[in-house]
Design a protein around this motif. Structure first.
Motif, mmCIF file in Angstrom:
data_model
loop_
_atom_site.group_PDB
_atom_site.id
_atom_site.type_symbol
_atom_site.label_atom_id
_atom_site.label_comp_id
_atom_site.label_asym_id
_atom_site.label_seq_id
_atom_site.Cartn_x
_atom_site.Cartn_y
_atom_site.Cartn_z
ATOM 1 N N GLU A 140 68.943 42.564 29.557
ATOM 2 C CA GLU A 140 70.384 42.352 29.402
ATOM 3 C C GLU A 140 70.637 41.328 28.293
ATOM 4 O O GLU A 140 71.391 41.591 27.381
ATOM 5 N N TYR A 197 66.857 40.716 33.210
ATOM 6 C CA TYR A 197 66.685 42.173 33.236
ATOM 7 C C TYR A 197 67.504 42.776 34.366
ATOM 8 O O TYR A 197 67.757 42.128 35.377
ATOM 9 N N TRP A 198 67.882 44.044 34.182
ATOM 10 C CA TRP A 198 68.595 44.809 35.196
ATOM 11 C C TRP A 198 67.747 46.008 35.528
ATOM 12 O O TRP A 198 67.316 46.747 34.634
ATOM 13 N N GLY A 199 67.490 46.218 36.821
ATOM 14 C CA GLY A 199 66.629 47.308 37.251
ATOM 15 C C GLY A 199 67.378 48.477 37.844
ATOM 16 O O GLY A 199 68.501 48.334 38.343
ATOM 17 N N SER A 200 66.729 49.618 37.811
ATOM 18 C CA SER A 200 67.331 50.847 38.333
ATOM 19 C C SER A 200 67.556 50.787 39.843
ATOM 20 O O SER A 200 68.327 51.569 40.394
ATOM 21 N N LYS A 201 66.896 49.851 40.520
ATOM 22 C CA LYS A 201 67.098 49.687 41.965
ATOM 23 C C LYS A 201 68.184 48.654 42.253
ATOM 24 O O LYS A 201 68.204 48.027 43.301
ATOM 25 N N LYS A 202 69.072 48.486 41.280
ATOM 26 C CA LYS A 202 70.211 47.562 41.411
ATOM 27 C C LYS A 202 69.748 46.126 41.645
ATOM 28 O O LYS A 202 70.239 45.422 42.522
ATOM 29 N N HIS A 216 68.639 42.427 39.571
ATOM 30 C CA HIS A 216 68.470 41.563 38.410
ATOM 31 C C HIS A 216 67.212 40.733 38.618
ATOM 32 O O HIS A 216 66.880 40.380 39.747
ATOM 33 N N GLY A 267 61.853 51.012 34.569
ATOM 34 C CA GLY A 267 62.997 50.863 35.465
ATOM 35 C C GLY A 267 63.834 49.628 35.180
ATOM 36 O O GLY A 267 64.902 49.467 35.760
ATOM 37 N N TYR A 268 63.381 48.735 34.303
ATOM 38 C CA TYR A 268 64.133 47.524 33.972
ATOM 39 C C TYR A 268 64.513 47.539 32.498
ATOM 40 O O TYR A 268 63.720 47.937 31.647
ATOM 41 N N ALA A 269 65.716 47.083 32.198
ATOM 42 C CA ALA A 269 66.198 46.960 30.823
ATOM 43 C C ALA A 269 66.674 45.521 30.605
ATOM 44 O O ALA A 269 67.296 44.927 31.494
#
Length: 176
Positions: free
Chosen positions: A85, A64-69, A71, A81-83
């Motif tokens: 990948e 996952y990749w989060g909005s707070k930069k 993984h 906040g996480y999507a």
């Protein structure tokens, strides 16, 4: 409480089911038959009559990749906040011959995967699952822990070249 197949399951048991990890006995004791809330319902099979939750042997380990930069790799969605990948592979949810545990760790806002229970001196959030220590006979792939050179953020990858970043080491092998 949550209703599952005619039964009410406590938040703890529902969370355990969603995470795909072995349920402690205390969590399974909270499974109640809706018609008789004073009795535990037996779901699953086994030689004894104790309540059981049926869980998958493996689960997809997703990066996952989060909005707070940040993984992170997990068998469940980490929340807002996480999507997702991509799926790294299938990880065992319980110990199997030839596997070792992997843990989700955190330092500051950086979540990372470690084979060490003490998270290399950082905070242990919990167990992710079990990866093979050597390539198993079944179709598999290696995966690695990597480090972003510019900011020190950790991430997992199936690329031995760490997508152009720094290789920290082999985490194990996942089933395909």
């Amino acid at each position: 409480m949550r209703r599952v197949a005619g039964r009410v399951v406590s938040t703890v048991a529902a969370t355990i089911m969603a995470m795909g990890v072995a349920a402690p006995a205390a969590a399974t004791e909270d499974v109640r038959d809706v018609a008789r809330p004073d009795t535990a319902a037996s779901i699953g099979s086994g030689s004894d009559s104790s309540p059981r939750l049926l869980l998958a042997e493996t689960a997809p380990l997703t990066r996952y990749w989060g909005s707070k930069k940040d993984h992170m790799s997990s068998v469940f969605h980490p929340g807002a906040g996480y999507a997702a990948e991509f799926v790294l592979g299938q990880i065992h949810t319980t110990w199997a011959t030839g596997t070792h545990p992997l843990f989700q760790c955190v330092t500051g806002t950086d979540r990372f995967t470690s084979p060490q229970f003490n998270c290399e001196g950082k905070s242990n959030i919990g167990e992710i699952g079990y990866a093979y220590s050597a390539p198993p006979a079944a179709p598999n792939r290696a995966f690695y822990r990597c480090l972003v050179r510019s900011n020190g953020e950790h991430f997992d990858s199936v690329d031995p070249n760490c997508e152009g970043q720094r290789l920290e080491g082999l985490l194990g092998y996942l089933l395909l």
